[in-house]
Motif scaffolding. Structure first.
Motif, mmCIF file in Angstrom:
data_model
loop_
_atom_site.group_PDB
_atom_site.id
_atom_site.type_symbol
_atom_site.label_atom_id
_atom_site.label_comp_id
_atom_site.label_asym_id
_atom_site.label_seq_id
_atom_site.Cartn_x
_atom_site.Cartn_y
_atom_site.Cartn_z
ATOM 1 N N ARG A 45 0.827 -1.120 0.071
ATOM 2 C CA ARG A 45 -0.018 0.126 -0.078
ATOM 3 C C ARG A 45 0.903 1.401 0.008
ATOM 4 O O ARG A 45 1.902 1.396 0.783
ATOM 5 C CB ARG A 45 -1.039 -0.068 1.211
ATOM 6 C CG ARG A 45 -1.941 -1.093 1.465
ATOM 7 C CD ARG A 45 -3.024 -0.845 2.625
ATOM 8 N NE ARG A 45 -3.193 -2.208 3.123
ATOM 9 C CZ ARG A 45 -4.346 -2.290 3.754
ATOM 10 N NH1 ARG A 45 -4.816 -1.258 4.365
ATOM 11 N NH2 ARG A 45 -4.588 -3.415 4.283
ATOM 12 N N CYS A 60 -2.414 0.658 -4.529
ATOM 13 C CA CYS A 60 -1.958 -0.544 -4.114
ATOM 14 C C CYS A 60 -1.188 -1.084 -5.392
ATOM 15 O O CYS A 60 -1.690 -1.050 -6.728
ATOM 16 C CB CYS A 60 -3.200 -1.536 -4.065
ATOM 17 S SG CYS A 60 -4.231 -0.927 -2.522
ATOM 18 N N ARG A 86 -10.438 2.526 -6.867
ATOM 19 C CA ARG A 86 -10.796 0.875 -7.107
ATOM 20 C C ARG A 86 -10.682 0.219 -5.765
ATOM 21 O O ARG A 86 -9.517 0.379 -5.019
ATOM 22 C CB ARG A 86 -10.092 0.544 -8.040
ATOM 23 C CG ARG A 86 -10.123 -1.143 -8.557
ATOM 24 C CD ARG A 86 -9.487 -1.358 -9.755
ATOM 25 N NE ARG A 86 -9.703 -2.967 -10.063
ATOM 26 C CZ ARG A 86 -9.043 -3.551 -10.762
ATOM 27 N NH1 ARG A 86 -7.873 -3.056 -11.502
ATOM 28 N NH2 ARG A 86 -9.266 -4.732 -10.957
ATOM 29 N N GLN A 87 -11.564 -0.759 -5.092
ATOM 30 C CA GLN A 87 -11.328 -1.490 -4.010
ATOM 31 C C GLN A 87 -10.532 -2.434 -4.297
ATOM 32 O O GLN A 87 -10.789 -3.383 -5.318
ATOM 33 C CB GLN A 87 -12.946 -1.873 -3.657
ATOM 34 C CG GLN A 87 -12.852 -2.586 -2.097
ATOM 35 C CD GLN A 87 -12.389 -1.360 -1.056
ATOM 36 O OE1 GLN A 87 -13.194 -0.512 -1.216
ATOM 37 N NE2 GLN A 87 -11.798 -1.899 -0.191
ATOM 38 N N PRO A 90 -9.213 -5.234 1.169
ATOM 39 C CA PRO A 90 -9.810 -4.232 2.213
ATOM 40 C C PRO A 90 -9.318 -2.562 1.968
ATOM 41 O O PRO A 90 -9.721 -1.820 2.890
ATOM 42 C CB PRO A 90 -9.043 -4.681 3.372
ATOM 43 C CG PRO A 90 -7.937 -5.544 3.032
ATOM 44 C CD PRO A 90 -8.208 -6.063 1.825
ATOM 45 N N MET A 92 -8.591 0.908 -0.610
ATOM 46 C CA MET A 92 -9.044 1.496 -1.601
ATOM 47 C C MET A 92 -7.839 2.138 -2.559
ATOM 48 O O MET A 92 -7.073 2.568 -1.795
ATOM 49 C CB MET A 92 -9.907 2.517 -1.153
ATOM 50 C CG MET A 92 -10.548 3.697 -2.304
ATOM 51 S SD MET A 92 -11.500 2.741 -3.558
ATOM 52 C CE MET A 92 -12.830 2.153 -2.129
ATOM 53 N N SER A 93 -7.901 1.892 -3.638
ATOM 54 C CA SER A 93 -6.579 2.399 -4.672
ATOM 55 C C SER A 93 -7.159 3.474 -5.200
ATOM 56 O O SER A 93 -8.051 3.351 -6.010
ATOM 57 C CB SER A 93 -5.903 1.419 -5.442
ATOM 58 O OG SER A 93 -4.969 1.629 -5.940
ATOM 59 N N GLU A 94 -6.352 4.535 -4.921
ATOM 60 C CA GLU A 94 -7.064 5.983 -6.170
ATOM 61 C C GLU A 94 -6.421 6.178 -7.109
ATOM 62 O O GLU A 94 -7.023 7.004 -8.034
ATOM 63 C CB GLU A 94 -7.018 7.123 -4.830
ATOM 64 C CG GLU A 94 -7.670 6.912 -3.602
ATOM 65 C CD GLU A 94 -7.277 7.928 -2.471
ATOM 66 O OE1 GLU A 94 -8.480 8.786 -2.091
ATOM 67 O OE2 GLU A 94 -6.235 8.114 -2.186
#
Length: 123
Positions: A45, A60, A86-87, A90, A92-94
């Motif tokens: 992360r 991620c 995008r999830q 667990p 969230m990738s922004e």
């Protein structure tokens, strides 16, 4: 759409220059990197600083094979900043952190070879 990591894959279909301009690729500096054990492939992360206008974003990234978290801090990377979040399990990738596959199929980060201001856009 399937993206190939094969260096012998044919080039993609032609697109209009206006379509390329819709993809907002910026440079940011990694300010935090931690293990992401819940991911399917070895991943981290990341928190990336894209400057005053865009700010700090989360990503991620499946880069654990070629990097350790300590060496990532302070490193500049390229990322797509205008995809919807995008999830990923667990988290969230922004943004989508960009890289290329090495001979083993593992990600090598895409970055400038000289420092540039955070938030500057690829052209």
């Amino acid at each position: 759409m399937h993206l190939s990591h094969d260096p012998d894959a044919p080039e993609g279909e032609p697109i209009a220059f206006e379509d390329f301009l819709k993809v907002d690729i910026r440079i940011g500096t990694i300010v935090a990197a931690e293990d992401f054990p819940e991911a399917r492939k070895p991943s981290y992360r990341l928190r990336i600083n894209f400057g005053a206008v865009i700010g700090e974003k989360k990503s991620c990234a499946q880069i654990a094979a070629n990097y350790n978290p300590d060496e990532l801090i302070g490193r500049q990377v390229a990322a797509v900043v205008n995809f919807p979040p995008r999830q990923i399990g667990p988290a969230m990738s922004e943004v989508l952190t960009l890289g290329f596959a090495d001979d083993a199929g593992e990600v090598v980060l895409f970055a400038p070879d000289h420092p540039v201001p955070n938030g500057v856009r690829l052209f």
